[in-house]
Design a protein around this motif. Sequence first.
Motif, PDB file in Angstrom:
ATOM      1  N   THR A 104       0.845  -1.191   0.000  1.00 59.62           N
ATOM      2  CA  THR A 104       0.000   0.000   0.000  1.00 59.62           C
ATOM      3  C   THR A 104       0.876   1.235   0.000  1.00 59.62           C
ATOM      4  O   THR A 104       2.000   1.222   0.507  1.00 59.62           O
ATOM      5  CB  THR A 104      -0.913   0.034   1.237  1.00 59.62           C
ATOM      6  N   PRO A 106       0.855   5.421   1.036  1.00 59.75           N
ATOM      7  CA  PRO A 106       0.118   6.304   1.946  1.00 59.75           C
ATOM      8  C   PRO A 106      -1.058   6.949   1.223  1.00 59.75           C
ATOM      9  O   PRO A 106      -0.913   7.449   0.121  1.00 59.75           O
ATOM     10  CB  PRO A 106       1.158   7.344   2.365  1.00 59.75           C
ATOM     11  N   GLY A 107      -2.213   6.898   1.856  1.00 59.23           N
ATOM     12  CA  GLY A 107      -3.416   7.452   1.260  1.00 59.23           C
ATOM     13  C   GLY A 107      -4.431   6.386   0.915  1.00 59.23           C
ATOM     14  O   GLY A 107      -5.617   6.680   0.765  1.00 59.23           O
ATOM     15  N   ALA A 108      -3.985   5.156   0.790  1.00 63.31           N
ATOM     16  CA  ALA A 108      -4.930   4.071   0.526  1.00 63.31           C
ATOM     17  C   ALA A 108      -5.806   3.845   1.755  1.00 63.31           C
ATOM     18  O   ALA A 108      -5.435   4.217   2.870  1.00 63.31           O
ATOM     19  CB  ALA A 108      -4.162   2.797   0.183  1.00 63.31           C
ATOM     20  N   THR A 109      -6.968   3.245   1.547  1.00 62.50           N
ATOM     21  CA  THR A 109      -7.860   2.997   2.681  1.00 62.50           C
ATOM     22  C   THR A 109      -7.902   1.510   3.011  1.00 62.50           C
ATOM     23  O   THR A 109      -7.644   0.652   2.166  1.00 62.50           O
ATOM     24  CB  THR A 109      -9.294   3.477   2.391  1.00 62.50           C
ATOM     25  N   ALA A 110      -8.253   1.266   4.279  1.00 64.76           N
ATOM     26  CA  ALA A 110      -8.290  -0.112   4.763  1.00 64.76           C
ATOM     27  C   ALA A 110      -9.305  -0.947   4.003  1.00 64.76           C
ATOM     28  O   ALA A 110      -9.121  -2.158   3.843  1.00 64.76           O
ATOM     29  CB  ALA A 110      -8.626  -0.113   6.252  1.00 64.76           C
ATOM     30  N   GLY A 111     -10.376  -0.302   3.539  1.00 63.50           N
ATOM     31  CA  GLY A 111     -11.402  -1.039   2.811  1.00 63.50           C
ATOM     32  C   GLY A 111     -10.826  -1.736   1.593  1.00 63.50           C
ATOM     33  O   GLY A 111     -11.052  -2.936   1.378  1.00 63.50           O
ATOM     34  N   LEU A 113      -7.635  -2.352   0.985  1.00 55.30           N
ATOM     35  CA  LEU A 113      -6.615  -3.315   1.414  1.00 55.30           C
ATOM     36  C   LEU A 113      -7.251  -4.642   1.812  1.00 55.30           C
ATOM     37  O   LEU A 113      -6.822  -5.712   1.373  1.00 55.30           O
ATOM     38  CB  LEU A 113      -5.830  -2.730   2.593  1.00 55.30           C
ATOM     39  N   LEU A 114      -8.303  -4.566   2.619  1.00 49.32           N
ATOM     40  CA  LEU A 114      -8.918  -5.800   3.101  1.00 49.32           C
ATOM     41  C   LEU A 114      -9.689  -6.502   1.994  1.00 49.32           C
ATOM     42  O   LEU A 114      -9.769  -7.731   1.972  1.00 49.32           O
ATOM     43  CB  LEU A 114      -9.823  -5.508   4.301  1.00 49.32           C
ATOM     44  N   ALA A 132       5.454  -3.108   5.503  1.00 47.20           N
ATOM     45  CA  ALA A 132       5.256  -1.740   5.985  1.00 47.20           C
ATOM     46  C   ALA A 132       5.244  -0.765   4.819  1.00 47.20           C
ATOM     47  O   ALA A 132       5.935  -0.955   3.822  1.00 47.20           O
ATOM     48  CB  ALA A 132       6.375  -1.376   6.956  1.00 47.20           C
ATOM     49  N   GLU A 133       4.449   0.256   4.978  1.00 48.67           N
ATOM     50  CA  GLU A 133       4.403   1.278   3.943  1.00 48.67           C
ATOM     51  C   GLU A 133       5.703   2.057   3.946  1.00 48.67           C
ATOM     52  O   GLU A 133       6.279   2.340   4.989  1.00 48.67           O
ATOM     53  CB  GLU A 133       3.247   2.248   4.215  1.00 48.67           C
ATOM     54  N   LYS A 135       7.541   5.287   3.809  1.00 44.43           N
ATOM     55  CA  LYS A 135       7.183   6.682   4.070  1.00 44.43           C
ATOM     56  C   LYS A 135       7.824   7.587   3.034  1.00 44.43           C
ATOM     57  O   LYS A 135       8.970   7.395   2.652  1.00 44.43           O
ATOM     58  CB  LYS A 135       7.627   7.090   5.474  1.00 44.43           C
TER      59      LYS A 135
END
Lengths: 136, 142
Positions: A104, A106-111, A113-114, A132-133, A135
Amino acid sequence: MRKTNRNADADEAEIDLTPMLDVVFIMLIFFIVVASFLKEAGIEMNRPESNQNPPESDATSIVVTITGDDQVWMENRRIDVRAVRANIARLLASDPEQSFTVKTEPGATAGTLLEVGDAAREAGVKQVNWPAEVKK
Amino acid sequence: MSRRDIASGKRAGAQGGGEGEIDLTPMLDVVFIMLIFFIVTSSFVKEPGVDIVKVEAVTTDACERGTIIFAVNALGDVYYDKNQIPVERAYRLAEAAKKEAPKANFVIQADVDAPTSVLSELLGVIKPLMDAPLCASTIDEG
């Protein structure tokens, strides 16, 4: 004579269980109230150790990238979230032992991802790796 | 239905007052078994206490012993035990919870709109304490 006496004693000297019963009941009620039969359900996400080789160097690995605006990229093209399962299933058909990694930004949403993780599990991957993302 | 009946009934009652106590032992057995059952099963879960919209997933499985629960809402705020916490504090809270229940596993309840950057950071913070993959809470779609 003595025998009779002892018998009578044994009959009388029963322990009164009432106070213990009170305590036990209060404990029982306490534990019934406190016991929360909450069952969490979900999907497992594995965070690979950071000292492992980055997955892109691994030839037999499926990598899905979720960009900061929730676009799903796979094999250098953008695909729909609903197409992830079919695509992963196609890749798994050639080598069922492939590892799966979802990256992922930064800025992506958990929805998203899951959903991708769910699709991959549905397609048959054994473990969803989510490093880990990075940074920016 | 005469005085004789009433008299005999009365007599039996008077006699039973001394002898006819109910034997509490079987009830005590049952109560003890219930007590032990509840002691063993109670897990003292600290719920995050924040409303989130969970993702629906087809492959939802039960989180085994998932009793240390963090929640991340749509704004990216992290909640634990009904309080909003900074991500850095998650480690100490998780450590304390892990000490209390060494077999417990971690669960993260993430809102559909929760930013993955916060999730990633939170996961990075509690990763050293985890001995099983993280369970990301979802709703069973099927």
